[in-house]
Design an enzyme around this catalytic site. Structure first.
Site, PDB file in Angstrom:
ATOM      1  N   GLN A  98       0.845  -1.187   0.000  1.00 26.38           N
ATOM      2  CA  GLN A  98       0.000   0.000   0.000  1.00 26.38           C
ATOM      3  C   GLN A  98       0.887   1.246   0.000  1.00 26.38           C
ATOM      4  O   GLN A  98       1.697   1.444   0.910  1.00 26.38           O
ATOM      5  CB  GLN A  98      -0.933   0.067   1.201  1.00 26.38           C
ATOM      6  CG  GLN A  98      -1.949   1.209   1.039  1.00 26.38           C
ATOM      7  CD  GLN A  98      -2.754   1.492   2.279  1.00 26.38           C
ATOM      8  OE1 GLN A  98      -2.198   1.883   3.289  1.00 26.38           O
ATOM      9  NE2 GLN A  98      -4.066   1.317   2.208  1.00 26.38           N
ATOM     10  N   TYR A 177      -5.456  10.992   3.900  1.00 25.48           N
ATOM     11  CA  TYR A 177      -4.091  11.181   3.425  1.00 25.48           C
ATOM     12  C   TYR A 177      -4.117  11.918   2.080  1.00 25.48           C
ATOM     13  O   TYR A 177      -5.158  12.432   1.680  1.00 25.48           O
ATOM     14  CB  TYR A 177      -3.361   9.841   3.393  1.00 25.48           C
ATOM     15  CG  TYR A 177      -3.244   9.248   4.788  1.00 25.48           C
ATOM     16  CD1 TYR A 177      -2.406   9.842   5.735  1.00 25.48           C
ATOM     17  CD2 TYR A 177      -4.008   8.148   5.177  1.00 25.48           C
ATOM     18  CE1 TYR A 177      -2.329   9.340   7.040  1.00 25.48           C
ATOM     19  CE2 TYR A 177      -3.929   7.648   6.470  1.00 25.48           C
ATOM     20  CZ  TYR A 177      -3.090   8.241   7.395  1.00 25.48           C
ATOM     21  OH  TYR A 177      -3.013   7.759   8.679  1.00 25.48           O
ATOM     22  N   ARG A 313      -8.669  -5.771  12.105  1.00 26.60           N
ATOM     23  CA  ARG A 313      -8.275  -6.238  13.436  1.00 26.60           C
ATOM     24  C   ARG A 313      -8.423  -7.743  13.613  1.00 26.60           C
ATOM     25  O   ARG A 313      -7.650  -8.362  14.349  1.00 26.60           O
ATOM     26  CB  ARG A 313      -9.092  -5.506  14.492  1.00 26.60           C
ATOM     27  CG  ARG A 313      -8.670  -4.061  14.695  1.00 26.60           C
ATOM     28  CD  ARG A 313      -9.635  -3.327  15.594  1.00 26.60           C
ATOM     29  NE  ARG A 313     -10.944  -3.209  14.979  1.00 26.60           N
ATOM     30  CZ  ARG A 313     -12.070  -2.972  15.658  1.00 26.60           C
ATOM     31  NH1 ARG A 313     -12.037  -2.864  16.967  1.00 26.60           N
ATOM     32  NH2 ARG A 313     -13.209  -2.838  15.027  1.00 26.60           N
TER      33      ARG A 313
END
Length: 357
Positions: A98, A177, A313
């Site tokens: 990524q 971002y 998670r």
């Protein structure tokens, strides 16, 4: 209905199942952005995923968001990543990098450089630095002549990722971002061709994907998006129109996939699914939210037309997540206190399921 455990094709890859390990920052890289042997072990432990998307990796020095994040802009970083990609491939896995340019989500104490963004508007909140959390600074607005260099940084990093052995790359267009900042209506106050109406606000994202496709091929290129997300204080007006415009432009580039986060109402996400004819990876629950993705959420979105399902998670705490889901085994809880602390505790210490005798 499509099963989570059926094979799937993604570009030139055949995935053994439709379980994707979502990108998760773990800040275990060295001070100069090198991947480590522990990182190789961490990803290799999870190689049973149909696809692993690695953690956010900065494409240049100014794009680094936090200490401890890895990079893909030096020869040493490329060499360090090879131990990771080799370990995943030896264990039968597939791994995308990524590429994450932090934009305004950065700090001079981390990079030695003033952060850049579409406009001189600071992010909301505090950012990690080598001396602890600090308020996000006001970024320097990129000059129009500087934007091509930042766009090209994604493509250059993608070439380096392939050299390092990655199977492809995912551009981080989500979560506040740099790409997300250009999509935003409050972080992007530009009045040139990169700001204002939706056709202009999508331009940076489209050009970054186009440059990456030109560099390594469409079949190796994906992008992650968070429609309507409010991470780091970004806001987006005309969310549906904005993302329909973006997807319309991306369709002609034929990237391997888009990766959507559940940051908008389900009907909005379904409309985007209808607008996107290619492969869709769906992250069914809000990232960092109170709920963890499980089998029920995965099957729900497979039934709504998603092709692959990403787990965050749940994969962090369960290196054998595919087996646990397939056999309806309980999932181990994750320890939030160890997310970013460094070291192997809470990183390599989660075990596979222990069957009783």
């Amino acid at each position: 209905m499509t099963s989570l455990f059926e094979p799937a094709r993604l570009g030139d890859l055949v995935l053994p199942n439709r379980v994707v390990m979502a990108p998760m920052s773990r800040v275990r890289a060295t001070a100069d952005g090198l991947a480590t042997p522990s990182m190789a072990s961490y990803y290799a432990q999870r190689a049973s995923a149909g696809l692993i998307v690695g953690e956010g990796t900065h494409p240049n020095a100014v794009g680094r968001s936090n200490p401890g994040t890895p990079g893909l802009h030096t020869d040493a970083q490329v060499a360090a990543w090879r131990q990771v990609t080799d370990a995943v491939h030896v264990n039968g896995g597939r791994l995308f990098a990524q590429i994450m340019h932090g934009g305004r989500v950065s700090h001079p104490d981390t990079t030695g450089l003033r952060p850049v963004g579409p406009s001189a508007v600071p992010a909301t909140g505090e950012v990690f630095t080598p001396t602890g959390p600090q308020p996000t600074p006001v970024p320097r607005a990129l000059d129009l002549t500087e934007i091509p260099e930042q766009i090209d940084s994604y493509a250059v990093a993608a070439r380096r990722a392939v050299d390092a052995g990655f199977d492809g790359v995912e551009l981080h267009g989500a979560n506040g971002y740099l790409i997300s900042q250009f999509l935003s209506s409050n972080a992007n106050l530009r009045t040139d061709r990169y700001g204002g109406p939706v056709r202009n606000r999508v331009r940076f994202a489209v050009e970054a994907v186009a440059a990456t496709v030109d560099a390594i091929g469409a079949s190796r290129t994906g992008i992650r998006l968070s429609p309507g997300g409010v991470f780091w204080g970004v806001e987006e007006t005309e969310v549906t129109a904005l993302y329909r415009e973006l997807l319309t432009e991306l369709v002609r580039l034929e990237p391997a996939y888009i990766h959507l986060e559940a940051t908008a109402e389900e009907e909005v996400l379904l409309e985007l699914r209808r607008a996107w004819p290619g492969t869709l990876i769906m992250n069914p629950v809000l990232p960092m939210g109170p709920k963890q993705t499980g089998l029920a959420e995965a099957e729900h979105w497979l039934g709504l037309g998603a092709d692959l399902i990403s787990f965050g998670r749940a994969f962090l705490a369960n290196p054998d997540l595919v087996e646990r889901l397939r056999n309806h085994l309980p999932l181990a809880p994750d320890d939030e206190s160890t997310y970013y602390q460094g070291g192997d505790d809470g990183y390599l210490t989660y075990s596979t399921y222990r069957y009783s005798a």
